[in-house]
Enzyme design. Structure first.
Site, PDB file in Angstrom:
ATOM      1  N   ASP A  55       0.860  -1.182   0.000  1.00  0.00           N
ATOM      2  CA  ASP A  55       0.000   0.000   0.000  1.00  0.00           C
ATOM      3  C   ASP A  55       0.895   1.230   0.000  1.00  0.00           C
ATOM      4  O   ASP A  55       2.048   1.170   0.443  1.00  0.00           O
ATOM      5  CB  ASP A  55      -0.916   0.022   1.227  1.00  0.00           C
ATOM      6  CG  ASP A  55      -2.131   0.934   1.039  1.00  0.00           C
ATOM      7  OD1 ASP A  55      -3.174   0.423   0.593  1.00  0.00           O
ATOM      8  OD2 ASP A  55      -2.020   2.141   1.327  1.00  0.00           O
ATOM      9  N   TYR A 104      -9.626   8.472 -16.013  1.00  0.00           N
ATOM     10  CA  TYR A 104      -9.581   7.231 -15.225  1.00  0.00           C
ATOM     11  C   TYR A 104      -9.972   6.042 -16.091  1.00  0.00           C
ATOM     12  O   TYR A 104      -9.282   5.009 -16.111  1.00  0.00           O
ATOM     13  CB  TYR A 104     -10.519   7.375 -14.036  1.00  0.00           C
ATOM     14  CG  TYR A 104     -10.771   6.124 -13.238  1.00  0.00           C
ATOM     15  CD1 TYR A 104      -9.792   5.586 -12.412  1.00  0.00           C
ATOM     16  CD2 TYR A 104     -12.020   5.499 -13.261  1.00  0.00           C
ATOM     17  CE1 TYR A 104     -10.039   4.453 -11.646  1.00  0.00           C
ATOM     18  CE2 TYR A 104     -12.282   4.367 -12.503  1.00  0.00           C
ATOM     19  CZ  TYR A 104     -11.277   3.853 -11.700  1.00  0.00           C
ATOM     20  OH  TYR A 104     -11.531   2.729 -10.946  1.00  0.00           O
ATOM     21  N   LYS A 130      -7.724   2.769 -17.255  1.00  0.00           N
ATOM     22  CA  LYS A 130      -8.157   1.389 -16.997  1.00  0.00           C
ATOM     23  C   LYS A 130      -8.277   0.607 -18.300  1.00  0.00           C
ATOM     24  O   LYS A 130      -7.920  -0.575 -18.366  1.00  0.00           O
ATOM     25  CB  LYS A 130      -9.492   1.391 -16.254  1.00  0.00           C
ATOM     26  CG  LYS A 130      -9.409   1.853 -14.812  1.00  0.00           C
ATOM     27  CD  LYS A 130      -8.577   0.911 -13.954  1.00  0.00           C
ATOM     28  CE  LYS A 130      -8.729   1.185 -12.478  1.00  0.00           C
ATOM     29  NZ  LYS A 130      -7.858   0.322 -11.644  1.00  0.00           N
ATOM     30  N   ASN A 177      -4.012  -4.135  -7.974  1.00  0.00           N
ATOM     31  CA  ASN A 177      -5.259  -3.584  -7.443  1.00  0.00           C
ATOM     32  C   ASN A 177      -5.179  -2.089  -7.167  1.00  0.00           C
ATOM     33  O   ASN A 177      -6.221  -1.430  -7.103  1.00  0.00           O
ATOM     34  CB  ASN A 177      -5.628  -4.320  -6.149  1.00  0.00           C
ATOM     35  CG  ASN A 177      -6.792  -3.668  -5.441  1.00  0.00           C
ATOM     36  OD1 ASN A 177      -7.941  -3.783  -5.858  1.00  0.00           O
ATOM     37  ND2 ASN A 177      -6.505  -2.944  -4.356  1.00  0.00           N
ATOM     38  N   ASP A 184       5.042   3.215  -3.559  1.00  0.00           N
ATOM     39  CA  ASP A 184       4.258   3.938  -4.556  1.00  0.00           C
ATOM     40  C   ASP A 184       4.424   3.213  -5.888  1.00  0.00           C
ATOM     41  O   ASP A 184       5.525   3.180  -6.447  1.00  0.00           O
ATOM     42  CB  ASP A 184       4.764   5.378  -4.651  1.00  0.00           C
ATOM     43  CG  ASP A 184       3.997   6.221  -5.656  1.00  0.00           C
ATOM     44  OD1 ASP A 184       3.166   5.672  -6.407  1.00  0.00           O
ATOM     45  OD2 ASP A 184       4.238   7.445  -5.698  1.00  0.00           O
ATOM     46  N   THR A 201     -16.391   0.594  -0.648  1.00  0.00           N
ATOM     47  CA  THR A 201     -15.042   0.711  -0.092  1.00  0.00           C
ATOM     48  C   THR A 201     -14.861   2.127   0.441  1.00  0.00           C
ATOM     49  O   THR A 201     -15.641   3.031   0.114  1.00  0.00           O
ATOM     50  CB  THR A 201     -13.981   0.444  -1.177  1.00  0.00           C
ATOM     51  OG1 THR A 201     -14.074   1.476  -2.178  1.00  0.00           O
ATOM     52  CG2 THR A 201     -14.165  -0.923  -1.823  1.00  0.00           C
ATOM     53  N   SER A 212     -11.978  -1.266 -14.266  1.00  0.00           N
ATOM     54  CA  SER A 212     -13.278  -0.666 -13.957  1.00  0.00           C
ATOM     55  C   SER A 212     -14.172  -0.709 -15.174  1.00  0.00           C
ATOM     56  O   SER A 212     -13.703  -0.667 -16.315  1.00  0.00           O
ATOM     57  CB  SER A 212     -13.071   0.790 -13.519  1.00  0.00           C
ATOM     58  OG  SER A 212     -14.293   1.495 -13.483  1.00  0.00           O
TER      59      SER A 212
END
Length: 262
Positions: A40, A166, A170, A93, A66, A201, A153
């Protein structure tokens, strides 16, 4: 009957694994016997999920990194290999705009943005996938085994008006995955994607705080609920396991019927 999802002896790296879908993927894989490297941006989140796994008797390591920084990703993979063993399964992810809180809400129209606004989306959702895949692939090729699963997504499959960059990033990750699948299949490596719609989430918490917004949004779902992290993790676990050893180059929608396409 044998457990076709068993991952005993495998080492799994989950990027963005400190919360939400990534956390649940890490727990799912650990529950099937895998050693799990939880990554993370926020080290404390990664370590907390790793601690959950070890408290249940599993093997895990939490590492901050990162994913947009290739050198950091390479160092992380090397550290993971020394502590838990070579990476057999990569789950890309990490998403949204990196560590930005509630990144999917309050986005201005594309024509009011510029390159500095686009960089976090492209960096995390596209370059992050390239960086992590590049870091683990030499070992997978050498061992003639590997699984790469990227969480994308429906914004990248069907388009969303406020998520153009975005969605583009993806879609890029999905296109990359299809090409990579053709390149590495001869080495016993599969490459697939899981495409999600809205999942409960922390990243979408503020966007779903308004009951009227939720009611309106749910009209677009055949199954009248938003997804849960376990819905996504179930699909990722399947593609990461040997149960899906003859599946590659595919994108599996896990979306409650939000988008139904051939």
């Amino acid at each position: 009957m044998d457990n076709i999802l068993d991952m005993t002896g495998k080492t799994v790296l989950v990027t963005g694994g400190g919360q939400g879908v990534g956390r649940q993927v890490a727990l799912h894989c650990a529950g099937q016997g895998a050693a799990v490297v939880v990554n993370d941006y926020h080290t404390d989140r990664a370590e907390a999920v790793a601690a959950e796994i070890t408290a249940e008797g599993g093997s895990a390591l939490g590492l901050g990194c990162d994913v947009t920084d290739f050198d950091s990703v390479t160092t992380m993979v090397e550290r993971a290999g020394k502590d838990l063993g070579p990476i057999d399964v990569l789950v890309n992810n990490a998403g949204n705009a990196g560590p930005t809180k509630d990144a999917l809400s309050g986005i201005p129209p594309f024509w009011e943005t510029g390159p500095k606004d686009w960089e976090p989306w492209i960096g995390t959702n596209f370059y992050g996938v390239l960086n992590a895949s590049r870091a683990v692939l030499p070992g997978m090729v050498e061992r003639s085994y590997g699984r790469i699963v990227s969480v994308i997504s429906d914004a990248g499959r069907t388009g969303e008006p406020n998520l153009a960059v975005y969605g583009g990033a993806k879609a890029g990750a999905a296109g990359f995955s299809r090409g990579l699948a053709k390149a590495v299949g001869r080495y016993g490596i599969t490459v697939n994607c899981v495409a999600l719609s809205t999942v409960n989430t922390p990243g979408v918490a503020s966007a779903l705080a308004n009951p009227e917004t939720v009611k309106k949004a749910l009209r677009g779902y055949v199954i009248r609920r938003f997804g849960e992290p376990a819905d996504a993790a179930n699909a990722v676990l399947f593609l990461a396991s040997d149960a899906a050893s003859w599946v590659t180059g595919q994108t599996y929608p896990v979306n409650g019927g939000y988008a139904i396409t051939p």
